[in-house]
Scaffold this active site. Sequence first.
Site, PDB file in Angstrom:
ATOM      1  N   THR A 215     -28.312  60.575  25.058  1.00 45.34           N
ATOM      2  CA  THR A 215     -27.382  60.526  23.924  1.00 45.34           C
ATOM      3  C   THR A 215     -26.154  59.715  24.302  1.00 45.34           C
ATOM      4  O   THR A 215     -25.681  59.813  25.426  1.00 45.34           O
ATOM      5  CB  THR A 215     -26.911  61.966  23.577  1.00 45.34           C
ATOM      6  OG1 THR A 215     -28.051  62.718  23.192  1.00 45.34           O
ATOM      7  CG2 THR A 215     -25.890  61.994  22.456  1.00 45.34           C
ATOM      8  N   VAL A 244     -34.777  68.506  15.479  1.00 50.45           N
ATOM      9  CA  VAL A 244     -33.530  67.758  15.302  1.00 50.45           C
ATOM     10  C   VAL A 244     -32.458  68.483  16.101  1.00 50.45           C
ATOM     11  O   VAL A 244     -32.377  69.711  16.076  1.00 50.45           O
ATOM     12  CB  VAL A 244     -33.160  67.695  13.799  1.00 50.45           C
ATOM     13  CG1 VAL A 244     -31.737  67.175  13.606  1.00 50.45           C
ATOM     14  CG2 VAL A 244     -34.152  66.816  13.039  1.00 50.45           C
TER      15      VAL A 244
HETATM   16  C1  SD4 Z   1     -29.846  66.690  21.512  1.00 51.27           C
HETATM   17  N1  SD4 Z   1     -27.580  66.584  22.250  1.00 51.27           N
HETATM   18  O1  SD4 Z   1     -30.662  66.115  20.823  1.00 51.27           O
HETATM   19  C2  SD4 Z   1     -28.821  65.864  22.254  1.00 51.27           C
HETATM   20  C3  SD4 Z   1     -29.369  65.566  23.626  1.00 51.27           C
HETATM   21  C4  SD4 Z   1     -28.409  64.968  24.608  1.00 51.27           C
HETATM   22  O2  SD4 Z   1     -28.094  63.776  26.548  1.00 51.27           O
HETATM   23  O3  SD4 Z   1     -27.209  64.996  24.457  1.00 51.27           O
HETATM   24  N2  SD4 Z   1     -28.878  64.396  25.690  1.00 51.27           N
HETATM   25  O4  SD4 Z   1     -29.828  67.911  21.658  1.00 51.27           O
END
Ligand code: SD4
Length: 356
Positions: A215, A244
Amino acid sequence: MERRKFLQIPIAAVPAFLASRVFGQATLSPLPLKVKFPVVVSTWDSGITANNAAWPLLEKKGTALDAVEAAGRASEEEPSCCVGLRAWPDRDGRVTLDASIMDGDGGCGSVSFLERIKHPVSVARKVMETTPHVLLSGEGAQMFAVANGFPLEDGKLSPDAEKEWKKWLEKSQYKPVINIENRNVSELKNPPANAGGSDIAPPYRFDDGSFNHDTMATAALDSSGKLAGMVTTSGMAFKMRGRVGDSPIIGAGMFVDNEAGAAVSSGVGEEVIRICGTHTVVEQMRAGRSPEQACREAVRRIVKRDAAKAKQMQVGFLALSIKGEIGAFAIQKGFTYAVTNSEWPKGKVFEAKSYF
Ligand code: SD4
């Protein structure tokens, strides 16, 4: 005005062992970090690449909204990056993307479960600016994107993603893993070719199961004193099809209010959704807490629910107040963020303090 007057980092107040603690490129965050604006902050070491795209706009008095969109697009485009269509797929081998964007006046748009579109952050902005809605999902989001001129890509996995997915299929173990940055790439048994050798870290997994991240999230404060934020992600690697995360949910993965500040998150999205994480952070800033204290409070709420579970996962929050103060806090060590402004035009990486 003199640069010193703008930059109020009370170095003397930071214990020497903290001020000098350096993780790769990252310095442990001093508190409070108040900087000259315009300024852009992005999660993780690869936030440097995101900030590099946002900074030229901010520097020329561009809007925070344009800047965060540019940051998201740069991350989605970067060949070695961990988000966008080259990222790791769900457990059925398909890359599904989530993204959101928000200005500080309540304007917001997001997309979730979006396939075969290269720039989900720009689709989110279109949702915000051209529809009466906030969130479009799945097939409908894809149809909307195509109708608005976004090309439909072929949907093939990148060679790296395909290799990792096939490796994952051997055990098919479905568990959230700890996102971490700044561990030594030499700890990897099979490091990817460009690990540690580029500005941007590709997704990789350590032998204990920890994983860098998937992310990218950015917040910016522009020269007119307005905020914006964005998050773009492929979600947790090998997630269930249809899953999601927090990133496209306004108030979970990202929240912005020009009266208080902006906050973004990275890590296990389910935990962030459960506490409306970034809304919590912004409300704490509104109530007078510093960005770091506000992020710490959100982390505390996650840990309080189930400390044993929290020990096995990562969530990090990054916040930027309307006054130009920056702070972050994470469950685990290893959550880094990049700050770019006229003081650090090439960006500077800090590591957030952590609960454990
Ligand atoms: C999620 N918050 O889809 C995201 C994943 C994430 O680094 O931050 N990964 O839950």
